[in-house]
Scaffold this motif. Sequence first.
Motif, short mmCIF file in Angstrom:
data_model
loop_
_atom_site.label_atom_id
_atom_site.label_comp_id
_atom_site.label_asym_id
_atom_site.label_seq_id
_atom_site.Cartn_x
_atom_site.Cartn_y
_atom_site.Cartn_z
N GLU A 21 -7.40 31.21 9.29
CA GLU A 21 -6.72 29.91 9.46
C GLU A 21 -6.36 29.31 8.10
N THR A 22 -7.32 29.39 7.16
CA THR A 22 -7.06 28.83 5.82
C THR A 22 -5.88 29.55 5.17
N LEU A 23 -5.85 30.88 5.32
CA LEU A 23 -4.74 31.67 4.77
C LEU A 23 -3.42 31.22 5.39
N ALA A 24 -3.42 31.03 6.71
CA ALA A 24 -2.18 30.66 7.41
C ALA A 24 -1.62 29.36 6.82
N TYR A 25 -2.49 28.35 6.66
CA TYR A 25 -1.98 27.07 6.16
C TYR A 25 -1.68 27.11 4.66
N SER A 26 -2.34 28.02 3.94
CA SER A 26 -2.01 28.17 2.51
C SER A 26 -0.63 28.81 2.36
N TYR A 27 -0.34 29.84 3.19
CA TYR A 27 1.00 30.45 3.15
C TYR A 27 2.06 29.46 3.63
N ALA A 28 1.69 28.61 4.60
CA ALA A 28 2.66 27.62 5.09
C ALA A 28 3.01 26.65 3.95
N LYS A 29 1.98 26.19 3.26
CA LYS A 29 2.19 25.18 2.21
C LYS A 29 2.89 25.78 0.99
N GLN A 30 2.36 26.91 0.54
CA GLN A 30 2.83 27.47 -0.73
C GLN A 30 4.11 28.29 -0.58
N GLU A 31 4.20 29.05 0.51
CA GLU A 31 5.31 30.00 0.66
C GLU A 31 6.28 29.61 1.78
N LYS A 32 6.01 28.46 2.42
CA LYS A 32 6.89 27.95 3.50
C LYS A 32 6.98 28.90 4.69
N VAL A 33 5.91 29.65 4.94
CA VAL A 33 5.89 30.51 6.13
C VAL A 33 5.65 29.62 7.36
N ALA A 34 6.40 29.89 8.45
CA ALA A 34 6.23 29.11 9.69
C ALA A 34 5.03 29.67 10.44
N VAL A 35 3.93 28.91 10.53
CA VAL A 35 2.72 29.42 11.18
C VAL A 35 2.36 28.61 12.42
N ARG A 36 1.74 29.30 13.36
CA ARG A 36 1.14 28.68 14.55
C ARG A 36 -0.28 29.22 14.64
N VAL A 37 -1.23 28.38 15.00
CA VAL A 37 -2.63 28.84 15.10
C VAL A 37 -3.18 28.49 16.48
N ALA A 38 -3.55 29.54 17.24
CA ALA A 38 -4.15 29.33 18.57
C ALA A 38 -5.65 29.54 18.47
N ARG A 39 -6.42 28.52 18.83
CA ARG A 39 -7.88 28.69 18.92
C ARG A 39 -8.21 29.05 20.36
N ILE A 40 -8.40 30.36 20.56
CA ILE A 40 -8.54 30.89 21.91
C ILE A 40 -10.00 30.80 22.36
N PHE A 41 -10.22 30.25 23.55
CA PHE A 41 -11.56 30.20 24.15
C PHE A 41 -11.72 31.41 25.09
#
Length: 344
Positions: free
Chosen positions: A178-198
């Motif tokens: 998750e941290t990687l996803a939001y770091s790539y979103a912020k720094q590299e403008k990658v469009a990310v979605r994060v599903a917390r699956i139960f």
Amino acid sequence: LEKKIAILEGRVPQKYPEVKFLGYKERKRILVTGGAGFVGSHLVDVLMTQGHEVIVVDNFFTGRKRNVEHWFGHRNFEMIHHDIVNPLYVEADEIYHLASPASPPHYMQNPVKTIKTNTLGTINMLGLARRVGAKILIASTSEVYGDPMVHPQPESYWGHVNPIGPRACYDEGKRVAETLAYSYAKQEKVAVRVARIFNTYGPRMHVSDGRVVSNFIMQALQNLTITVYGNGRQTRSFCYVSDLVDGLLGLMASSYTLPVNLGNPVENTIQEFAMIIKNLVPGCRSMVATGAAVEDDPQRRRPDITVARDNLHWEPKVSLQEGLQRTIDYFKEELSRTTFYNNQ
Ligand code: NAD
Ligand code: UDP
Ligand code: UDP
């Protein structure tokens, strides 16, 4: 089964499930990592029937070719045997990143590999998304909340995870993902979605997957003792796989970029759950026995799905009764298949 064998041996041609025709403007190329696994294969089915081009990447650690074999040879389908810990160069418009063992006995079997898959594997998929400009959905988990001190769990809860316990390879691996996803979103403008699956269940779970649904159903079908770990007062909330897949598709399509809980808020104790399954299997003579508790087992788990309701207009539709019935029917067939092969 005989028909299936005949198809595999090339004696009769494969007939595919019906696929919608999409023009080149609407048709997307979609990469599904872990697409030969339980959840991934159901997602692949929906994407294929919608008319998209699907590339499955899997190393078959816990997944099986059999889960997607009904698409083999279809011109919109491609399967790559690859371990995502290593870089991968393909083109895609969207990526569903699901590759990771999900069952505790599987992810604990080789904890270092579990961490590599969720960290290095996720970096590679984010790097790929960055290079090709793809939108990427990361399959995270309710395990990021650990053994939660807040109940039910909203996305705003930061969690209670033991960083050096037996579940840490998975829990912390997903937290870093998750941290990687939001770091790539912020720094590299990658469009990310994060599903917390139960906890999710349904057909195509492996008979020896080791998670509670497959264990209890297999035990009930064979009149074996149903093994409750600990006193059985710990709770879980179980979501049927088609509901989860709808949620994943909805999240990918939405403009909501923060993590979203996807799960069914109906909560049961594991003891109750054992009785529900026993009662759904006609003539079941299994005893329900409690045993030693597993280390760091989360004691209570139920998703707060307000964010998904408000932003994706999503909520689960399949009742536990109905979903379990379909799953029991599937495991019955799996059992007869095993008997068939054992008798050959
Ligand atoms: P699964 O084990 O059936 O599927 C995982 C797939 O990933 C398998 O096909 C496996 O072979 C593949 N895989 C594992 N490591 C890989 C690697 N290094 N390279 C390539 N492929 C690899 O599990 P599932 O239940 O379908 O879970 C799918 C995803 O959803 C996982 O990321 C899991 O963490 C997440 N999730 C599932 C649940 C659930 O209850 N099913 C709950 C929370 C999160
Ligand atoms: N990567 C990949 N496929 C791609 C692009 C990148 O597997 O199409 C991998 C690449 O090997 C790298 C990682 O993703 O290790 C992160 O890529 P990024 O571009 O962020 O970093 P860099 O290449 O600068 O290390
Ligand atoms: N469990 C159990 N018997 C089993 C398998 C699991 O009592 O044969 C319990 C386990 O201890 C946990 C719950 O069922 O409290 C859910 O376990 P599972 O491995 O399915 O998923 P988890 O949510 O722990 O990742």
